[in-house]
Every structure is written in C-alpha cells, then in structure tokens.
Design an enzyme around this catalytic site. Structure first.
Site, PDB file in Angstrom:
ATOM      1  N   SER A   1      39.383  46.459  48.197  1.00  0.00           N
ATOM      2  CA  SER A   1      38.992  46.353  46.794  1.00  0.00           C
ATOM      3  C   SER A   1      40.170  46.805  45.915  1.00  0.00           C
ATOM      4  O   SER A   1      41.199  47.267  46.414  1.00  0.00           O
ATOM      5  CB  SER A   1      37.760  47.220  46.533  1.00  0.00           C
ATOM      6  OG  SER A   1      38.062  48.581  46.797  1.00  0.00           O
ATOM      7  N   TYR A   2      39.988  46.705  44.603  1.00  0.00           N
ATOM      8  CA  TYR A   2      41.037  47.101  43.656  1.00  0.00           C
ATOM      9  C   TYR A   2      41.455  48.534  43.925  1.00  0.00           C
ATOM     10  O   TYR A   2      40.608  49.423  44.061  1.00  0.00           O
ATOM     11  CB  TYR A   2      40.507  46.948  42.228  1.00  0.00           C
ATOM     12  CG  TYR A   2      41.535  47.230  41.168  1.00  0.00           C
ATOM     13  CD1 TYR A   2      42.590  46.348  40.947  1.00  0.00           C
ATOM     14  CD2 TYR A   2      41.444  48.372  40.394  1.00  0.00           C
ATOM     15  CE1 TYR A   2      43.537  46.607  39.966  1.00  0.00           C
ATOM     16  CE2 TYR A   2      42.384  48.638  39.405  1.00  0.00           C
ATOM     17  CZ  TYR A   2      43.427  47.756  39.206  1.00  0.00           C
ATOM     18  OH  TYR A   2      44.360  48.022  38.236  1.00  0.00           O
ATOM     19  N   MET A   3      42.768  48.771  44.026  1.00  0.00           N
ATOM     20  CA  MET A   3      43.226  50.068  44.520  1.00  0.00           C
ATOM     21  C   MET A   3      43.773  51.006  43.448  1.00  0.00           C
ATOM     22  O   MET A   3      44.043  52.155  43.739  1.00  0.00           O
ATOM     23  CB  MET A   3      44.246  49.881  45.630  1.00  0.00           C
ATOM     24  CG  MET A   3      45.593  49.374  45.234  1.00  0.00           C
ATOM     25  SD  MET A   3      45.510  47.700  44.654  1.00  0.00           S
ATOM     26  CE  MET A   3      46.991  47.637  43.713  1.00  0.00           C
ATOM     27  N   ARG A   4      43.903  50.554  42.220  1.00  0.00           N
ATOM     28  CA  ARG A   4      44.415  51.448  41.173  1.00  0.00           C
ATOM     29  C   ARG A   4      43.243  52.147  40.483  1.00  0.00           C
ATOM     30  O   ARG A   4      42.958  51.911  39.309  1.00  0.00           O
ATOM     31  CB  ARG A   4      45.280  50.673  40.181  1.00  0.00           C
ATOM     32  CG  ARG A   4      46.526  50.114  40.830  1.00  0.00           C
ATOM     33  CD  ARG A   4      47.448  49.430  39.845  1.00  0.00           C
ATOM     34  NE  ARG A   4      48.540  48.773  40.539  1.00  0.00           N
ATOM     35  CZ  ARG A   4      49.644  49.377  40.961  1.00  0.00           C
ATOM     36  NH1 ARG A   4      49.803  50.677  40.743  1.00  0.00           N
ATOM     37  NH2 ARG A   4      50.587  48.704  41.588  1.00  0.00           N
ATOM     38  N   THR A   5      42.582  52.975  41.219  1.00  0.00           N
ATOM     39  CA  THR A   5      41.399  53.669  40.714  1.00  0.00           C
ATOM     40  C   THR A   5      41.229  54.995  41.447  1.00  0.00           C
ATOM     41  O   THR A   5      41.704  55.156  42.576  1.00  0.00           O
ATOM     42  CB  THR A   5      40.126  52.810  40.918  1.00  0.00           C
ATOM     43  OG1 THR A   5      38.989  53.541  40.451  1.00  0.00           O
ATOM     44  CG2 THR A   5      39.915  52.462  42.381  1.00  0.00           C
TER      45      THR A   5
END
Length: 196
Positions: A20-24
């Site tokens: 999934s989106y990793m900048r979190t």
C-alpha cells in the site's frame, strides 16, 4: 538500510502494486486488510497443525491526536492528517488475500532483488504479527550473596553473584520472525518459510 534506501525500495514495491502507499505513519487498516490478515493467520494455524502461536487476535490501531482548546482544559480527539491513508501493508490480491513472501519470490519478476524481497518480507511479517498473541516467557533470576571471613570488617568483603535466564513458553508473534531461516530457502508457495 538507510532511510533513503528504504524509501526507494518501498517506492518500487508500491509502484509494482505489492504494498500500500508507503509515505504514511498511519496505523489504521481497512476492514478488507484485517480480513486478509485473519485469513492468513487461520491458514498458518491449519498448516502448522493447529499451532497456538497462530491465533488471530483483534486489535485496534487507530492513531488519534488530542487537541486542547484555548482557555479550556478539555480535549478533543481528532484524526491525524495521515488518517486518510492506511498503514503500510502488503497489497490485497484479487483473491482477497495478501501475497506471501514465497509467492513473491516465485513470481520470477525481473525487477525483484534482495532489498525488495527483504523489505516486503518485513512489511508482511509486521502486518500479520500485529494480530498474533504476544511472546510468553518464563524468566528466572538467582542472586547469591557471599561473605568472606575477613576479620577487619571490610565492607567490600562480600560479593554478590547474579544469574538470570528465560525460557520461551510460547513464541506468539515472534514466530513470524524465525532467526535461522532464510527466504532464499523457500521453494514453493506452501513452504513453511513463508513466515520469514
């Protein structure tokens, strides 16, 4: 891994649809992701002859920030800006399940290298282990005080010996991180090395 190397590796996994989106920094997982976790844990439980280390335990990872109102001692709870994203986790496949590390390795995708596989394996293990029981250990400590026969009452004439040890009674979530296995040993999607 340095931070830049890790983020670059995660970016490649994200672009290929593996995570999934990793900048979190969110700790929230969608209902679909939680269902995929539950399915994987139940499958491991069956594959490992009903091993009690593989027991699904519901958990809540909602991260909320408390904001104080001016001239007021009360607090309000508001979601963080990152709440729009889920936690970093493996991507959910069309089957509704996560891709196991051994399945990723056996895909023979040209872009895969050791860094990508290592990071995917870590993300997969952390996601699954977050819903497993804690490790249970029995720790024993022994202290022995010895005194010398020194007649001049020297305060340093005594000595304290300490020993401690622990025995793991249940591996729990640490079963997802076996120290002696290597993902390179995996040869089939059903190999027990999936838990690396």
């Amino acid at each position: 891994f340095s931070v830049s190397r890790t983020m670059s590796t995660a970016q490649k996994l994200y672009e290929k649809g593996h995570i999934s989106y990793m900048r979190t920094d969110s700790m929230h997982l969608s209902d679909d992701a939680v269902t995929a976790v539950q399915n994987d844990i139940e499958q491991y439980h069956q594959e490992e002859d009903n091993d009690d280390d593989f027991i699904y335990q519901p958990a809540s990872f909602e991260k909320k920030a408390k904001k104080k109102k001016k001239n007021d001692n009360s607090t309000t709870t508001t979601p963080t800006p990152q709440a729009a994203h889920e936690a970093i986790r493996p991507a959910i496949q069309a089957s509704g399940k996560f891709q196991r590390p051994s399945e990723l390795i056996n895909n023979n995708e040209v872009f895969l290298n050791d860094d990508l596989i290592d990071l995917y394996r870590l993300i997969y293990a952390r996601t699954i282990s977050a819903f497993m029981p804690h490790q249970l250990s029995n720790q024993t400590s022994v202290r022995i005080l010895g005194k010398s026969n020194n007649k001049d009452n020297n305060p340093f004439s005594s000595v304290l010996f300490r020993a401690s040890g622990s025995v793991v009674l249940r591996l729990g979530h640490t079963k997802m991180y076996p120290p002696t296995r290597s993902y390179k040993q995996s040869s089939s999607p059903n190999n027990s090395d999936d838990t690396d």
